[in-house]
Design an enzyme around this catalytic site. Structure first.
Site, PDB file in Angstrom:
ATOM      1  N   THR A  77       0.853  -1.200   0.000  1.00  0.00           N
ATOM      2  CA  THR A  77       0.000   0.000   0.000  1.00  0.00           C
ATOM      3  C   THR A  77       0.883   1.243   0.000  1.00  0.00           C
ATOM      4  O   THR A  77       2.086   1.157   0.247  1.00  0.00           O
ATOM      5  CB  THR A  77      -0.898   0.026   1.262  1.00  0.00           C
ATOM      6  OG1 THR A  77      -0.061   0.239   2.408  1.00  0.00           O
ATOM      7  CG2 THR A  77      -1.689  -1.269   1.410  1.00  0.00           C
ATOM      8  N   HIS A  99       1.190   3.300   2.235  1.00  0.00           N
ATOM      9  CA  HIS A  99       1.594   3.588   3.611  1.00  0.00           C
ATOM     10  C   HIS A  99       3.101   3.862   3.695  1.00  0.00           C
ATOM     11  O   HIS A  99       3.544   4.793   4.376  1.00  0.00           O
ATOM     12  CB  HIS A  99       1.199   2.403   4.504  1.00  0.00           C
ATOM     13  CG  HIS A  99       1.598   2.553   5.928  1.00  0.00           C
ATOM     14  ND1 HIS A  99       2.723   1.955   6.446  1.00  0.00           N
ATOM     15  CD2 HIS A  99       1.015   3.232   6.950  1.00  0.00           C
ATOM     16  CE1 HIS A  99       2.823   2.251   7.736  1.00  0.00           C
ATOM     17  NE2 HIS A  99       1.803   3.025   8.065  1.00  0.00           N
TER      18      HIS A  99
END
Length: 161
Positions: free
Chosen positions: A87, A89
């Site tokens: 992701t 992130h």
């Protein structure tokens, strides 16, 4: 190897500096190597009583660095590791930590040793963690850079007014 071309730093007269190390808790094996390398470097430099604080993750490093920098430390070393996942992130955390630590250093005038590994894989992180068999010791390098910078800054005299 990412350390290719790094300068050979000679750091002297550092035993009287107040240095703090902040280390994230994620990725215990990697962090153990980084912390060990940082503490070994401090001992090599004659800094026998550094402060060591642990924070939950790398994202918490800037706020801890800001507090320590405002409390009279001559240098602060931030250690962490962020490993890419599936992701975005990774991108947000890496950018936030990097910008946050840089901002703390610029705002406070206190050198912040950047020992935050931003790696694609755990193997890359382990290779930089200063463990037996690692090619690099980023914890040691971060301390050396921060202390060398602190020494440079304290050598600058006040300008005439």
């Amino acid at each position: 190897m990412s350390g290719k071309g790094a300068p050979e730093l000679t750091v002297q007269n550092s035993g009287d500096l107040r240095v703090a190390v902040i280390a994230a808790q994620w990725h215990e094996k990697v962090m153990g190597g980084l912390v060990d390398g940082a503490l070994r470097a401090l001992g090599d430099l004659g800094i026998d009583e550094p402060t060591l604080l642990r924070v939950p993750g790398s994202f918490e490093l800037p706020v801890a660095a800001k507090v320590l920098a405002s409390r009279g430390y001559d240098a602060v070393v931030a250690l962490g590791v962020v490993i890419r996942g599936g992701t975005p992130h990774f991108d947000y955390v890496c950018q936030g930590v990097t910008q946050g630590l840089a901002q703390v250093s610029v705002d406070t005038g206190v050198p912040i040793g950047f020992g935050v590994l931003t790696c694609d894989t755990e193997e890359q992180a382990l290779d930089r963690a200063g463990l037996p068999g690692s090619n690099e010791d980023k914890g040691h390098e971060a301390v050396t850079a921060a202390v060398a910078t602190a020494n440079v800054l304290r050598s600058v005299s006040e300008p005439w007014r």
